[in-house]
Design an enzyme around this catalytic site. Structure first.
Site, mmCIF file in Angstrom:
data_model
loop_
_atom_site.group_PDB
_atom_site.id
_atom_site.type_symbol
_atom_site.label_atom_id
_atom_site.label_comp_id
_atom_site.label_asym_id
_atom_site.label_seq_id
_atom_site.Cartn_x
_atom_site.Cartn_y
_atom_site.Cartn_z
ATOM 1 N N SER A 94 0.811 -1.218 0.000
ATOM 2 C CA SER A 94 0.000 0.000 0.000
ATOM 3 C C SER A 94 0.848 1.274 0.000
ATOM 4 C CB SER A 94 -0.939 0.021 1.211
ATOM 5 O OG SER A 94 -0.210 0.146 2.413
ATOM 6 N N LYS B 46 1.294 4.506 6.735
ATOM 7 C CA LYS B 46 0.643 5.359 5.722
ATOM 8 C C LYS B 46 1.294 6.743 5.755
ATOM 9 C CE LYS B 46 -2.564 2.181 4.985
ATOM 10 N NZ LYS B 46 -2.581 1.363 3.746
#
Length: 247
Positions: free
Chosen positions: A50, A93
């Site tokens: 991701s 993230k």
């Protein structure tokens, strides 16, 4: 004993003292660097793509332990958010918005906007666009919270995928454990500091990882150099003795 012999002994004693000092200082720097690194940094293994291409599946990263209040736009952070359905596992993230910001995607050029300003994101995969999120309507980040996205926008379960949840998919600052400074394995080195957020306010400065690494390397050099003095000095001393007898 000749004057030359006394001079040689004096130099030998001075060399031994200096080599001992070098080894002692080297040990302090080498061990101090490791202790400092262990206190300041935590290693993590990234279990998904991701954050690709910045961080890939299986990469080992070094993240500086920080307080959530130190997080700035552009930081890559490690956090825990049980409400996202992954238990208490750490997630990695990028922070694109902080409390009070309005995040949206996308402008006419396919770019993420924060507070109405387009953000250049060179860390995205070449040829991809921020719009791969599928679109983010103007969303105001609640105070004390963070809006986070993966760099692989088309394959990241992040704030953009949880806009309908409580707090608009944002993450509490208190949920942040650390800020990623480098990819340790494979040895890709320090993460580039994103410049696209500078017009929006303060951005983070690099952590002390360079200093930690430098101290450990300098310590290793001093230890090896100091330890090598005895054998090297002995070798050249024997050569001088052989030459003296030959004359």
């Amino acid at each position: 004993m000749s004057r030359t012999g006394r001079t040689g002994e004096g130099r030998g004693r001075l060399g031994s003292v200096l080599s001992g000092v070098a080894v002692a200082l080297g040990c302090v720097l080498f061990l101090g660097g490791f202790v400092w690194g262990a206190i300041a940094y935590q290693p993590y293994s990234v279990p998904s793509d991701s954050m690709s291409p910045t961080i890939k599946n299986g990469d080992r990263v070094l993240a500086q332990r920080i307080d959530g209040g130190e997080v700035r736009r552009g930081d890559v952070v490690v956090f825990r958010e049980p409400s996202w359905g992954n238990g208490d596992l750490p997630m990695v993230k990028r922070v694109v918005g902080i409390g009070g910001d309005t995040v949206a995607c996308c402008d006419a050029g396919g770019r993420l906007t924060v507070n109405g300003k387009a953000v250049e994101e060179p860390y995205l995969r070449p040829g991809s666009e921020a719009s791969a999120t599928g679109g983010i309507p103007p969303t105001t980040v609640p105070k004390g919270r963070l809006f986070v996205l993966g760099d692989e926008r088309a394959n990241s379960m992040d704030s953009s995928a949880r806009l309908q949840q409580a707090m608009k998919g944002s993450v509490a600052r208190s949920a942040v454990d650390a800020r990623v400074d480098a990819v340790a394995w494979p040895m890709d080195g320090l993460l580039e500091r994103p410049s696209g957020f500078e017009e929006l306010g303060a951005v983070s400065s690099p952590g002390p990882l360079r200093l930690v690494f430098g101290a450990a390397v300098a310590g290793a050099v001093l230890i090896l150099g100091g330890a090598a003095y005895g054998p090297v000095a002995g070798f050249f001393g024997r050569r001088r003795e052989v030459h003296s007898r030959a004359r």
